[in-house]
Scaffold this motif. Structure first.
Motif, mmCIF file in Angstrom:
data_model
loop_
_atom_site.group_PDB
_atom_site.id
_atom_site.type_symbol
_atom_site.label_atom_id
_atom_site.label_comp_id
_atom_site.label_asym_id
_atom_site.label_seq_id
_atom_site.Cartn_x
_atom_site.Cartn_y
_atom_site.Cartn_z
ATOM 1 N N GLU A 51 6.956 5.869 6.948
ATOM 2 C CA GLU A 51 6.126 7.065 6.871
ATOM 3 C C GLU A 51 6.793 8.176 7.669
ATOM 4 O O GLU A 51 6.846 8.053 8.898
ATOM 5 N N PRO A 52 7.339 9.202 7.035
ATOM 6 C CA PRO A 52 7.334 9.376 5.586
ATOM 7 C C PRO A 52 8.333 8.438 4.897
ATOM 8 O O PRO A 52 9.292 7.980 5.518
ATOM 9 N N ALA A 53 8.061 8.214 3.624
ATOM 10 C CA ALA A 53 8.954 7.380 2.816
ATOM 11 C C ALA A 53 9.641 8.180 1.726
ATOM 12 O O ALA A 53 10.667 7.757 1.207
ATOM 13 N N GLY A 62 3.652 7.707 2.377
ATOM 14 C CA GLY A 62 4.394 6.530 2.820
ATOM 15 C C GLY A 62 3.893 5.239 2.214
ATOM 16 O O GLY A 62 3.002 5.231 1.359
ATOM 17 N N PHE A 63 4.491 4.156 2.687
ATOM 18 C CA PHE A 63 4.017 2.843 2.232
ATOM 19 C C PHE A 63 4.071 1.828 3.361
ATOM 20 O O PHE A 63 4.822 1.981 4.326
ATOM 21 N N ARG A 64 3.231 0.812 3.237
ATOM 22 C CA ARG A 64 3.260 -0.310 4.155
ATOM 23 C C ARG A 64 3.202 -1.590 3.327
ATOM 24 O O ARG A 64 2.459 -1.664 2.351
ATOM 25 N N ASP A 78 0.877 -1.167 0.000
ATOM 26 C CA ASP A 78 0.000 0.000 0.000
ATOM 27 C C ASP A 78 0.916 1.219 0.000
ATOM 28 O O ASP A 78 1.629 1.463 0.975
ATOM 29 N N ALA A 79 0.977 1.974 -1.116
ATOM 30 C CA ALA A 79 1.924 3.095 -1.238
ATOM 31 C C ALA A 79 1.176 4.326 -1.748
ATOM 32 O O ALA A 79 0.493 4.250 -2.787
ATOM 33 N N ASN A 80 1.300 5.432 -1.028
ATOM 34 C CA ASN A 80 0.518 6.630 -1.370
ATOM 35 C C ASN A 80 1.365 7.891 -1.248
ATOM 36 O O ASN A 80 2.194 7.991 -0.343
ATOM 37 N N ASN A 126 14.441 14.317 3.647
ATOM 38 C CA ASN A 126 15.100 13.737 4.819
ATOM 39 C C ASN A 126 14.043 13.332 5.846
ATOM 40 O O ASN A 126 12.876 13.685 5.710
ATOM 41 N N GLY A 127 14.486 12.563 6.824
ATOM 42 C CA GLY A 127 13.566 12.151 7.892
ATOM 43 C C GLY A 127 12.710 10.936 7.559
ATOM 44 O O GLY A 127 11.779 10.612 8.313
ATOM 45 N N ASN A 128 13.001 10.228 6.491
ATOM 46 C CA ASN A 128 12.220 9.034 6.180
ATOM 47 C C ASN A 128 12.494 7.969 7.249
ATOM 48 O O ASN A 128 13.643 7.715 7.605
#
Ligand code: NDP
Length: 362
Positions: free
Chosen positions: A290-292, A277-279, A186-188, A296-298
């Motif tokens: 998340e975030p993906a 993000g994605f799961r 699931d990627a959005n 930065n900060g993924n």
């Protein structure tokens, strides 16, 4: 810019570009020389991300610029110490052939201008690194690939997440089946877009809307995690603002099936914030970020409680160093034109499914 000032600017840079180049004599092939990168299109990404990243790279440096805006040329010359001989307009790019100070052209213009600027750079014998999406149709991508092959230069695509440690950790988890087999993705990705007059909302420059701009990241996630190509796509579209999104897609939801039986679902949108993000659902748990997709900060987590939060250096510096390494060592880049063209092919299949009102096979 008035037509007149633009013409004068183009004429003066053409004249400069044809002068014998001091930089060429000084820098060409010096031992330990960093490869020279010319940024083509000095907009938001080039200004805020790529130019600062080039100050941090070990094997390449900002050596030149291509711009249609004279005031930016002046500003960048001063700020980055770029010699006048390394300043080009879109119309004088062929003059780069004589400039040994420039090895790579990084194309950062609106999507449908990527082909024109790639072809010009390749014809001048320069390697090309091009922002995503590679172009707005498969045919145009193919022309770019062919032109670079013919010129004997590399074509790379700005897929920064192919080098981002947290995204690549997720690829490892999938590949090594750390939490079992991948079953569901699931990627959005989306954001509420502002200025209604920007090129991202114009079909001729963008080729499409949120799908082309940010949906492509979800497409990359599904392909990276599965290591496969989808063979079935079903998509649907909604527009809540048909005036603002008259020419391009606002929100698209699509599903893909992969040969191994993995199914993915994605949403791309210009209508809402919060999707980033994605799961991945696996036979024994899950993992995701998340975030993906941020600069930065993924970060994310796994179902066994382990956090995914690997410190990451500047993503743009990392991808540029990799491309420069490939050029220096004559090794093919992993983010090649074919990878960029495959994404465009799949994005076109999403649009095709919407148009036909039914799933399409690939
Ligand atoms: P901007 O609109 O901020 O900049 C684009 C620049 O292209 C302009 O400033 C201009 O530079 C030049 N340009 C040339 N012709 C035109 C034209 N007809 N209309 C508008 N601009 C023109 O866009 P971005 O920097 O946000 O995006 C550029 C590219 O980078 C896109 O392909 C986008 O998809 C990609 N991108 C990738 C990201 C990533 O994370 N990898 C993130 C953001 C964007 P000048 O004045 O110098 O001529």
């Amino acid at each position: 810019m008035t037509t007149n000032s633009r013409r004068q600017f183009i004429a003066s840079t053409a004249a400069l570009a044809s002068l014998p180049l001091l930089a060429e004599r000084v820098n060409a092939q010096a031992p330990g020389r960093k490869l020279g990168v010319a940024l083509c299109g000095l907009g938001s990404l080039a200004t805020n991300q790529i130019a600062p990243a080039l100050l941090k790279t070990r094997n390449c440096r900002l050596a030149g610029i291509v711009t249609g805006t004279p005031s930016k040329a002046e500003e960048w010359k001063k700020k980055y110490g770029i010699p006048a001989a390394n300043v080009y307009t879109y119309d004088t790019m062929s003059q780069m052939a004589k400039n040994k100070d420039i090895d790579i052209v990084y194309v950062v213009t609106p999507n449908s201008l990527h082909m024109q600027h790639t072809l010009a750079a390749a014809a001048a014998g320069k390697h090309v690194y091009c922002e995503k999406p590679l172009e707005i149709s498969v045919e145009r991508c193919q022309k770019m690939i062919d032109a670079c092959k013919k010129a004997g230069v590399q074509l790379g695509v700005g897929y920064r997440l192919q080098f981002e440690a947290n995204n690549q950790e997720c690829v490892r988890l999938a590949k090594e089946k750390v939490l079992g087999d991948v079953k569901i993705i699931d990627a959005n990705f989306g954001f509420a877009i502002g200025d209604p007059t920007q090129w991202r909302l114009k079909r001729d420059l963008a080729g499409g809307g949120a799908l082309m701009d940010v949906g492509i990241y979800c497409m990359q996630t599904a392909r990276m995690i599965t290591g496969e190509e989808p063979n079935w796509i079903s998509a649907t579209e909604v527009k809540t603002d048909p005036v603002k999104f008259k020419e391009v897609d606002e929100t698209i939801s699509w599903q893909m099936k992969f040969p191994s039986g993995v199914i993915s679902h994605s949403i791309s949108t210009y209508g809402a914030n919060g999707l980033m993000g994605f799961r991945v659902g696996t036979s024994r748990g899950f993992f995701g970020l998340e975030p993906a997709y941020f600069y930065n900060g993924n970060r994310g987590r796994r179902s066994d409680g382990t956090e995914i939060n690997i410190p990451v250096a500047d993503q743009f510096a990392t991808e540029l160093e990799d491309f420069a390494d490939c050029v220096l060592n004559k090794k093919p880049t992993k983010v090649n034109g074919e990878m960029g063209m495959q994404d465009v092919k799949l994005l076109m299949a999403v649009y095709d499914s919407i148009k036909k009102g039914r799933p399409v096979t690939i």
